[in-house]
Design a protein around this motif. Structure first.
Motif, PDB file in Angstrom:
ATOM      1  N   CYS A 165       0.847  -1.189   0.000  1.00 13.33           N
ATOM      2  CA  CYS A 165       0.000   0.000   0.000  1.00 13.33           C
ATOM      3  C   CYS A 165       0.886   1.245   0.000  1.00 13.33           C
ATOM      4  N   HIS A 167       1.345   3.349   2.121  1.00 18.95           N
ATOM      5  CA  HIS A 167       2.034   3.574   3.396  1.00 18.95           C
ATOM      6  C   HIS A 167       3.090   2.510   3.673  1.00 18.95           C
ATOM      7  N   HIS A 169       2.792  -0.892   3.726  1.00 19.81           N
ATOM      8  CA  HIS A 169       2.410  -2.205   4.270  1.00 19.81           C
ATOM      9  C   HIS A 169       2.432  -3.241   3.154  1.00 19.81           C
ATOM     10  N   CYS A 225      -6.381  -1.317   2.562  1.00 22.86           N
ATOM     11  CA  CYS A 225      -5.273  -2.011   3.218  1.00 22.86           C
ATOM     12  C   CYS A 225      -5.672  -2.321   4.669  1.00 22.86           C
ATOM     13  N   SER A 227      -3.868  -3.235   7.205  1.00 24.78           N
ATOM     14  CA  SER A 227      -2.947  -2.659   8.197  1.00 24.78           C
ATOM     15  C   SER A 227      -3.225  -1.177   8.390  1.00 24.78           C
ATOM     16  N   CYS A 228      -3.565  -0.477   7.302  1.00 27.57           N
ATOM     17  CA  CYS A 228      -3.916   0.939   7.419  1.00 27.57           C
ATOM     18  C   CYS A 228      -5.203   1.101   8.236  1.00 27.57           C
ATOM     19  N   ASN A 235      -7.305   3.368   3.147  1.00 30.56           N
ATOM     20  CA  ASN A 235      -6.320   3.519   2.069  1.00 30.56           C
ATOM     21  C   ASN A 235      -6.441   2.358   1.089  1.00 30.56           C
TER      22      ASN A 235
HETATM   23 ZN   LIG Z   1      -1.384   0.136   4.497  1.00 33.73          ZN
END
Ligand SMILES: [Zn+2]
Length: 364
Positions: A165, A167, A169, A225, A227-228, A235
């Motif tokens: 992603c 960010h 991840h 995502c 994790s986001c 995201n």
């Molecule tokens: Zn992410």
């Protein structure tokens, strides 16, 4: 932003028709074996190596794109943080959802296994590949663990088997594939129907996947995502870990590619036109250090711009097993692991009308 798609200069393509030298099987095997026999050779591979596994090269024997209307997706389009970018991502991920399974399920061919045998025997300790299909890894995964594979195989243009992603991840591609299916049950059903009838998604000559009439990309859901979400951020700017057109190769990957060339005495280049700068500059780097370079490829390559590079035009799949036998001598029969590798590999070239919809990396 102006981004150009790498091409082979016209002059090279014109000269290629005149310079074409046909070699015999015996000549090619002997020449390549003698080149590799002294060991410590680095290998660079490209799309031509994976064709026998059913993954189509995107340039034909004449060096031009097989699909004249070929339009790649650019990095800046896929990662545009607005509605327009979201549209690109819907279009990309729907096509990729349908196009990934054939790549995921592809198996190494005899060339991958011959190279794995050379690698396992330390004749060619390192492979730099422009391919994003993971087939070099698959060919050696029974005998090399993940760490050793990571050290021995550098994926210059990334891999289709992981996504990331915006960010940072990371996620396994199959996990994201499952998420795409869950978020889009109608497409999951379509995919299951394709699998049940053992049919691949077919493509139009312009490279588009043939989708049912009335298909609307804007209704495809690109999941966020996970994790986001845990960080309270929505995201869905997710891309495969493949270098897109207009995207730079990470500096650590670029540096490592030069280090590999530096560490070896010679360079063996297989199945690539060297149209992308990231690979071409490695060949130039080897030449600057006066290292011998041998190119094995069918069709024109940019290596022809470099007078000192020797090129052999014959399909790798036809000669590499015999090369390994000549280089390793009796060890090729006595070593059971090597002997088994030299009997392994599928040969299943893609049908003529199949234009796989995977993204094409470049490393500009
Ligand atoms: Zn992410």
């Amino acid at each position: 932003m102006r981004v150009s798609v790498p091409t082979i200069p016209d002059a090279v393509l014109r000269n290629a028709q005149q310079q074409k030298v046909t070699v015999t099987h015996a000549f090619a095997v002997d020449r390549i074996a003698r080149f590799l026999a002294r060991g410590n050779a680095a290998v660079i591979t490209g799309a031509g190596v994976s064709v026998d596994s059913g993954i189509r090269a995107y340039r034909g024997h004449k060096g031009s794109y097989l699909n004249p209307n070929y339009k790649p997706i650019f990095y800046h389009e896929l990662m545009e943080p607005n509605a327009r970018g979201a549209g690109f991502r819907q279009r990309y991920w729907l096509r990729s959802y349908l196009g990934y399974p054939p790549v995921r399920d592809a198996q190494p061919n005899p060339t991958h296994f011959a190279l794995a045998a050379l690698q396992h025997s330390s004749v060619t300790p390192h492979i730099i590949t422009q391919n994003v299909d993971g087939l070099h890894h698959k060919a050696i995964s029974d005998i090399w663990d993940a760490q050793r594979r990571k050290e021995g195989i550098l994926e210059l243009h990334g891999t289709l088997h992981r996504v990331k992603c915006s960010h940072g991840h990371e996620m396994e591609r199959q996990k994201f594939q499952d998420m795409l299916g869950e978020a889009n049950p109608q497409w999951k059903a379509f995919m299951e129907e394709l699998e049940r009838t053992n049919s691949r998604p077919r493509t139009n000559p312009d490279g588009d996947v043939v989708l049912p009439a009335g298909t609307r990309y804007d209704q495809f859901i690109v999941p966020e995502c996970p994790s986001c979400l845990l960080e309270n951020r929505r995201n869905s700017m997710i891309k495969p870990e493949v270098i897109f057109f207009g995207e730079s190769i990470p500096s650590e990957v670029r540096d490592r590619s030069f280090d590999i060339v530096d560490q070896h005495d010679r360079l063996f280049v297989i199945g690539t036109t060297l149209a992308t700068f990231s690979a071409f500059r490695l060949v130039k780097h080897a030449i600057q250090q006066h290292k011998p370079v041998l190119v094995l490829n069918v069709g024109p390559t940019r290596a022809r711009e470099l007078a000192v590079v020797e090129t052999i035009e014959i399909p790798a799949g036809a000669v590499l097993r015999d090369v390994v036998k000549q280089v390793l001598g009796s060890a090729a029969e006595k070593n059971r692991t090597i002997a088994q590798m030299l009997e392994s590999g599928v040969v299943r070239p893609p049908p003529d009308d199949y234009d796989d919809p995977i993204p094409r990396p470049t490393g500009l």
